[in-house]
Design an enzyme around this catalytic site. Structure first.
Site, PDB file in Angstrom:
ATOM      1  CG  ASP A  44      -0.378  -0.094   2.514  1.00  0.00           C
ATOM      2  OD1 ASP A  44       0.863  -0.219   2.604  1.00  0.00           O
ATOM      3  OD2 ASP A  44      -1.127  -0.044   3.519  1.00  0.00           O
ATOM      4  CB  SER A  45       4.592   1.734  -0.127  1.00  0.00           C
ATOM      5  OG  SER A  45       4.838   0.583  -0.912  1.00  0.00           O
ATOM      6  CG  ASP A  83       0.445  -4.060   2.149  1.00  0.00           C
ATOM      7  OD1 ASP A  83       0.617  -4.945   3.007  1.00  0.00           O
ATOM      8  OD2 ASP A  83       1.297  -3.183   1.881  1.00  0.00           O
ATOM      9  CE  LYS A 113       3.321  -5.903   3.938  1.00  0.00           C
ATOM     10  NZ  LYS A 113       2.844  -4.692   4.650  1.00  0.00           N
ATOM     11  CD  GLU A 115       0.637  -1.389   8.139  1.00  0.00           C
ATOM     12  OE1 GLU A 115       0.331  -0.563   9.034  1.00  0.00           O
ATOM     13  OE2 GLU A 115       1.096  -1.055   7.031  1.00  0.00           O
ATOM     14  CD  GLU A 182       8.073  -0.143   7.476  1.00  0.00           C
ATOM     15  OE1 GLU A 182       7.095  -0.848   7.155  1.00  0.00           O
ATOM     16  OE2 GLU A 182       8.295   0.986   6.996  1.00  0.00           O
TER      17      GLU A 182
HETATM   18  O1  KIV Z   1       3.634  -1.126   1.573  1.00  0.00           O
HETATM   19  C1  KIV Z   1       4.832  -1.440   1.650  1.00  0.00           C
HETATM   20  O2  KIV Z   1       5.658  -1.132   0.791  1.00  0.00           O
HETATM   21  C2  KIV Z   1       5.242  -2.193   2.829  1.00  0.00           C
HETATM   22  C3  KIV Z   1       6.713  -2.424   3.011  1.00  0.00           C
HETATM   23  C4  KIV Z   1       7.299  -1.202   3.595  1.00  0.00           C
HETATM   24  C5  KIV Z   1       6.990  -3.613   3.824  1.00  0.00           C
HETATM   25  O3  KIV Z   1       4.435  -2.581   3.621  1.00  0.00           O
END
Ligand code: KIV
Length: 273
Positions: A44-45, A83, A113, A115, A182
């Site tokens: 989600d970056s 994510d 994934k 959090e 992280e």
């Molecule tokens: O969204 C992302 O890029 C991440 C990484 C920083 C692990 O969650």
């Protein structure tokens, strides 16, 4: 054949380092595929590096599904983890399940994934009990950036390090197949890695994790004004792109592009000759 979660587990057992990179579109997915990288995160970056937001908070399920699908189409070999974005899994386990299903069914990912540690362990269990492969993410959790008060290293005190281990063990017990650490001190990441039977994937967590993940744009220097301390710098592509685009603009303005080489005449017939 696509890499499986079983293969990733095997890599930890054999002490083979696990390489992971983010990808968001046809270009980044194709590059990761060609480099033989076994695991991709559709992170989600993308909120920051693709969509121009200042955090991951505004990213929606529709954003994630559409980018995951692009990556899945263009990277047939790596295991693709996508994510679950902000508040797509905290409201209820049912909503988490529905959203995870979208990433797998519409987005073509093989795993999701999310959090958090102990507070999301029941949700992770619900997903894994339903046959969904889940990667955890603890330490600095970007979706909570406003609550955490900025981009800060986590687990620096004895208590915080103990909580981090508790979170990691809760995710493992809930059936997660791996966990991202992280912005965690090297020593803390090393001791979590030693205690877990599932792989740890570090970003800003030192060299002793079982694997490493980096954001595609950070790794390749695509964002000239953003250089986080934890980012490896394996290219300075922003410079290359800026220079190429400036030359192109100069050539068009100076009537030097296109030349005969990029042009077509009636006599050659075919549209591509
Ligand atoms: O969204 C992302 O890029 C991440 C990484 C920083 C692990 O969650």
């Amino acid at each position: 054949m696509r890499v499986t979660t079983r293969k990733i587990a095997q890599m930890k057992r054999k002490s083979e380092r696990i390489v992971m990179v983010t990808a968001y579109d046809a270009m980044s997915a194709g590059a990761a595929e060609r480099a033989g990288i076994p695991m991709i995160l559709v992170g989600d970056s993308l909120g920051q590096v693709v969509l121009g937001h200042d955090s991951t908070v505004p990213v929606s399920m529709d954003d994630m599904v559409s980018h995951a699908a692009a990556v899945a189409r263009c990277a047939p070999s790596p295991l693709i983890v996508a994510d679950l974005p902000f508040l797509s899994y905290q409201v209820s386990e049912e909503i988490a399940l529905t959203n995870a299903a979208r990433l797998l069914q519409e987005g073509g990912a093989q795993a999701v994934k999310l959090e958090g540690g102990v507070p999301v362990a029941a949700t992770v269990k619900r997903l894994t009990d339903s046959g969904i492969a889940v990667m955890g993410h603890i330490g600095f959790t970007p979706q909570s950036v406003h609550q955490l008060g900025g981009y800060r290293v986590q687990g620096r005190t004895e208590d915080a390090a103990a909580r981090l281990l508790e979170d990691a063990l809760a995710l493992q017990d809930a059936g997660a197949f791996a966990v991202v650490l992280e912005l965690v001190p090297t020593e803390v990441a090393a001791s979590v890695t030693e205690r877990l039977s599932i792989p740890t994937i570090g970003i800003g967590a030192g060299p002793e994790c079982d694997g490493q993940i980096q954001v595609f744009h950070d790794l390749l220097g695509l964002l000239p004004d953003f250089r986080p301390k934890h980012a490896g710098r394996y290219g300075d592509l922003a410079g290359v792109i800026d220079e190429a685009l400036s030359r192109y603009a100069d050539d068009v303005k100076g009537n030097k592009f296109p030349t005969e080489a990029e042009s077509f005449s009636i006599s050659t017939g075919s549209s591509q000759k």
